[in-house]
Design an enzyme around this catalytic site. Structure first.
Site, PDB file in Angstrom:
ATOM      1  CB  ILE A 600      -1.027   9.708   4.871  1.00  0.00           C
ATOM      2  CG1 ILE A 600      -1.339   8.865   6.182  1.00  0.00           C
ATOM      3  CG2 ILE A 600      -1.815  11.156   4.993  1.00  0.00           C
ATOM      4  CD1 ILE A 600      -0.877   9.515   7.412  1.00  0.00           C
ATOM      5  N   GLY A 601      -1.306   6.547   3.280  1.00  0.00           N
ATOM      6  CA  GLY A 601      -0.589   5.328   2.954  1.00  0.00           C
ATOM      7  C   GLY A 601      -1.435   3.974   3.072  1.00  0.00           C
ATOM      8  N   GLY A 603      -0.843  -0.379   3.194  1.00  0.00           N
ATOM      9  CA  GLY A 603      -0.052  -1.374   3.271  1.00  0.00           C
ATOM     10  C   GLY A 603      -0.916  -2.751   3.238  1.00  0.00           C
ATOM     11  N   GLY A 604      -0.336  -4.109   3.547  1.00  0.00           N
ATOM     12  CA  GLY A 604      -1.058  -5.404   3.347  1.00  0.00           C
ATOM     13  C   GLY A 604      -2.152  -5.451   4.540  1.00  0.00           C
ATOM     14  CG  ASP A 718       9.048  -5.907   5.569  1.00  0.00           C
ATOM     15  OD1 ASP A 718       9.689  -5.983   4.397  1.00  0.00           O
ATOM     16  OD2 ASP A 718       7.857  -5.571   5.160  1.00  0.00           O
TER      17      ASP A 718
END
Length: 908
Positions: A600-601, A603-604, A718
């Site tokens: 569902i996602g 990132g880094g 961020d």
């Protein structure tokens, strides 16, 4: 022989006597001259203020007889410079004042402060002299603005480097102090050669329509062939008269007789040299008319004065009678007759768009008209003038400045007016009557001392931020009595005692957002129970003995711990940290995520998977990728931070996995993904305006908690739309704290660290300084808010170049077209006033100087007002529709009053 010698002796004696008398006479004359000089030095003209800008000493000017002062007592900024001898020139009226100047290379606004003896009981003629003389060897004159008080009066520009430029202003003061300011507009360094102030009788030059500037005073009828100026001592007001020989078809006349200027009703007191000469029509003409010389006078409107004195001896029965006609009949005076050698001045209390006058002899006049002198002024219209800030607010902020020793370059003159020169850290409201201070942000300003009582006089104050200073003493009770205060931040100071009960109550009932930090010296209880008892001698002895025993034990424990830690470091790896939430092993993580089935996602750090716990609760599982370079560091930071922060608008941590190289964080599941996805053009379910404002409110709540509710404060670093998640009810929570940092101490205003964040959201100031503070998050929030308003991303991709959202939105805001700013997918379904309010809030968050940005507590209050505007409008809209449906079939239309309100808001 003896007689001869005696005679010689007598003659020698007389020579000595004559010599002594001569010496005594010369000494007396010299003494008399010195006394005269001393008298002039001391008894200078009452009310005159004459400043030789850049001079190093006071002096009596030989050419004018005026006593000049250096400007050291009138201004404490700027730099003195001298004109090189090769560029100097002698002038009988302006000699010594134009060989030096003061320039202002630092700061946008630099101001002279003058306190005339008459105060505001007099009007004033203020005169400015500028001689550039290539003092800086740049051979280019600068361009800058000149203000008197709060009003713009002149732009200095486009002059030859060797031209002496003069202009003046007739000023009606509103206080006993007069400020003259030079504004750097970015086109060169402002400067000034001389500045003069002369009191005027209030009956002179009557006007009630604006301000008079840049006068031209014409002395007519002079037979001299060269241009000359007449000023003090001939003119008691030190006005500057320019000799102008004649108007078209006119001839000069003059009279050397004494003209009575003291004992008559004419308070203008023109110089005798001006009144003794005049012009009259040439033979065959019966009128005098102006020429195109008036075209050189600057100003969109004009103000004129005529000065007459009958200097011709009229024979018995002869009469001179005339009328003044301006602009072909737009103004016609009454019949005017003159008495011999008695002055008459006529100033027209009105303005003219252009200026052409004719002075005509009446049909009953035996003689043609005459004119001795006239004056023309440019006019600053009334609508271009500002009213100063409320005097009570000005007195209060000046006292605050003094008590807290605030030394900011722009804290000069009026705090709120004009709007473009408002003091840093202040926000003011503006009305037709006056301006008042509604926000005061002095965070991280190195303030010391107690909170000044003068704050109580800022009755319109809504936001007060005194955080992260060195303020001492107790929290004053009067803060709770400020009638409009909505947000108060006292965090990070050295305050002590109990917090007033009224402040606590306002904070609890939601009428005040109050941040004070968790200081051990501040007490919430009423009364405070922190009073310390004085120890008795026996107790002190016992404490000392106990302390010795404790010290020995601590030394033993310290040694044991040191051995334990050394061995522990040898065994420990980077994965060995414990957190209090539920711990899962990796096999459980695989089971929860159904073998890492649904992504569902990403990132880094790695990917995020959908998971379901045993109790059917949905969760989001963030799994650290083994290939992530920075992931573990962020993973650890986020886990540790989420152990100590808990807020309804921050994503909650459910559990974690820390098993060798397998590491995961398990969060509550946010059903509607992130804000970036929901604002995307590919999303068919468009967020309505009310939802967008609520999301902004939620995110502001979370950020405000991090900044002011956590001790020490935490900066996110961020904040962006992809890190704002939405639950099943479209309520927002901030996520992804991998880059977040806490201040080392509560009193720190910033931290220095490596640059982190996302392109498009990074604070420009932190990019250059490397210092990160709360205001960096505020900037990022402003970008997020603009994305919510416009539906556009922070960086808009283009074929040739990328465009930042601010570069796109700035020109549209200036044009006032709110419909082109708000996301077109809303199809105009938003309240205009609410939209403008949201734009204003976003704009307040993004100024390049971080100090000008508000605290998140202030942003939060403003957003609540914005949401209330939209909610109230929605209710009235619904009621109007229901009323139309029950009374007629005519579709709902906005009322004319509401439409006018929207138009007014758009104009603002």
């Amino acid at each position: 022989m003896d007689y001869t010698l005696e005679l010689i002796f007598v003659l020698k004696a007389w020579r000595v006597v004559v010599l002594v008398i001569g010496i005594l006479g010369n000494w007396k004359l010299a003494k008399g001259d010195n006394e005269h000089v001393e008298r002039k030095l001391v008894d200078h003209v009452p009310g005159f203020i004459s400043i030789d800008c850049g001079a190093t000493e006071d002096y009596l000017d030989d050419g004018t007889g005026i006593f000049y002062k250096s400007d050291t007592d009138f201004i404490d900024t700027g730099t003195n410079s001298n004109i090189s001898p090769s560029n100097q020139y002698a002038h009988p009226n302006f000699g010594r004042q134009i060989i030096n100047l003061r320039s202002f290379p630092q700061g946008k606004k630099n101001c002279y402060t003058m306190k005339p003896e008459q105060g505001k009981n007099s009007n004033y003629l203020i005169k400015f002299y500028f001689y550039y003389g290539n003092y800086d060897n740049k051979n280019k004159t600068p361009k800058f603005d000149v203000y008197v008080g709060v009003n713009f009066v002149y732009t200095f520009e486009n002059l030859d480097v060797h031209t002496l430029w003069y202009f003046d202003v007739i000023h009606v003061p509103t206080s006993d102090i007069i400020y003259v300011c030079f504004i750097n507009t970015g086109s060169g360094i402002p400067f000034i050669s001389a500045l003069e102030l002369r009191p005027l009788d209030k009956s002179l030059y009557p006007f009630n329509f604006g301000a008079l500037i840049n006068s031209w005073r014409y002395d007519l009828g002079s037979t001299t062939t060269s241009v000359r100026f007449i000023r003090y001592e001939n003119d008691v007001y030190d006005r500057l008269w320019y000799t102008y020989s004649k108007l078209p078809n006119s001839v000069p006349i003059n009279n050397s007789s004494v003209i009575e200027i003291q004992n008559n009703n004419d308070s203008y007191q023109l110089p005798l040299e001006v009144l003794r000469t005049a012009i009259q029509p040439s033979s065959g003409y019966h009128y005098l008319s102006s020429s195109d010389v008036l075209d050189y006078i600057e100003g969109s409107k004009y103000y004129v004065c005529f000065h007459f004195a009958e200097i011709a001896i009229l024979t018995q029965g002869m009469k001179r009678e005339f009328i003044i006609n301006v602009n072909e009949g737009s103004y016609i005076s009454d019949r005017i007759t003159l008495d011999y050698l008695k002055p008459l001045s006529i100033c027209l209390n009105r303005t003219f768009d252009s200026l052409r006058f004719v002075i005509n002899a009446t049909t009953g006049s035996d003689l043609p008209p005459i004119l001795n002198a006239f004056e023309v002024y440019g006019v600053i219209p009334q609508y271009n003038l500002h009213k100063p800030t409320n005097s009570r607010d000005v007195a209060a902020i000046m006292d605050i400045k003094q008590k807290l020793r605030i030394s900011r370059e722009d804290w000069q003159v009026d705090p709120c007016v004009p709007k473009e020169l408002t003091w840093s850290g202040l926000t003011c409201n503006s009305s037709d009557d006056t301006s008042m201070i509604i926000s005061l942000n002095l965070s991280s300003s190195k303030l010391t001392g107690e909170i000044p009582f003068s704050l109580f006089n800022l009755t319109a104050l809504q936001y007060l931020d005194l955080s992260y200073n060195e303020l001492t003493g107790s929290v004053p009770k009067f803060l709770a009595q400020l009638p409009n205060l909505k947000a108060l931040n006292l965090s990070g100071n050295q305050l002590n005692g109990s917090i007033p009960e009224d402040l606590i109550q306002k904070s609890r009932n939601g009428s005040l957002v109050f941040s004070f930090g968790k200081k051990p010296d501040l007490c919430l209880s009423i009364p405070c129970t922190k009073e310390k008892k004085k120890p008795k001698r026996e107790l002190i002895v016992a404490l000392v003995a106990t302390s010795m025993v404790v010290l020995v034990l601590l030394l033993l424990i310290f040694c044991a711990l040191a051995i334990y830690k050394r061995k522990g470091r040898e065994r420990a790896s980077r994965s060995n940290f414990k957190i209090r939430n539920q711990q899962y092993n990796y096999s459980e993580v695989v089971q929860i995520t159904d073998n890492l089935k649904t992504v569902i996602g990403e990132g880094g750090f790695g990917k995020v998977y959908l998971g379901i716990l045993k109790d059917e609760t949905q969760v989001a599982v963030k799994l650290l990728s083994t290939s992530s370079k920075q992931g573990y560091k962020e993973f650890r930071a986020e886990a540790q931070l989420l152990m100590i922060v808990h807020h309804k608008n921050l994503v909650s941590l459910v559990g974690y996995c820390d098993e060798g190289e397998n590491k995961a964080l398990i969060y509550e599941y946010m059903a509607n993904g992130n804000l970036k996805q929901n604002l995307s053009v590919t999303n068919t379910n468009v967020l309505n305006w009310n939802q967008r404002l609520q999301i902004a409110m939620d995110a502001a709540h979370g950020l405000e908690y991090l900044h002011n509710g956590c001790k020490p404060p935490i900066i996110h670093r961020d904040l962006k739309t992809s890190n704002i998640l939405l639950d099943e009810n479209m309520r927002a929570k901030i996520a992804d704290f991998g880059l977040s940092r806490a201040f080392a101490t509560e009193n720190e205003s910033h931290i220095s660290t490596s640059l982190a964040g996302t392109l498009g959201y990074l604070d420009p100031e932190s990019q250059t300084s490397g210092n990160l503070n709360k205001k960096g998050d505020v900037y990022s929030f402003g970008i997020v808010l603009f994305e919510l308003i416009t539906g556009r991303p922070a960086i808009m991709r283009g074929r040739e170049k990328n465009t930042h959202i601010l570069d796109w939105v700035y020109p549209i805001i200036e044009s006032g077209d709110i419909g082109s700013i708000v996301d077109p997918r809303l199809r105009g379904e938003f309240y205009t006033n609410s939209a403008w309010k949201a734009v204003e809030i976003a704009m307040s968050c993004i100024p390049s100087p971080a100090i000008q940005r508000p605290d998140m507590s202030q942003v939060l209050v403003e957003l609540k007002e914005c949401l209330d505007l939209e909610t109230a409008h929605g209710r009235s809209h619904t009621l109007a529709i229901e009323a139309n449906e029950t009374t007629s079939s005519i579709p709902f239309t906005m009322s004319s009053m509401e439409l006018q309100s929207d138009i007014s808001a758009l104009a603002r």
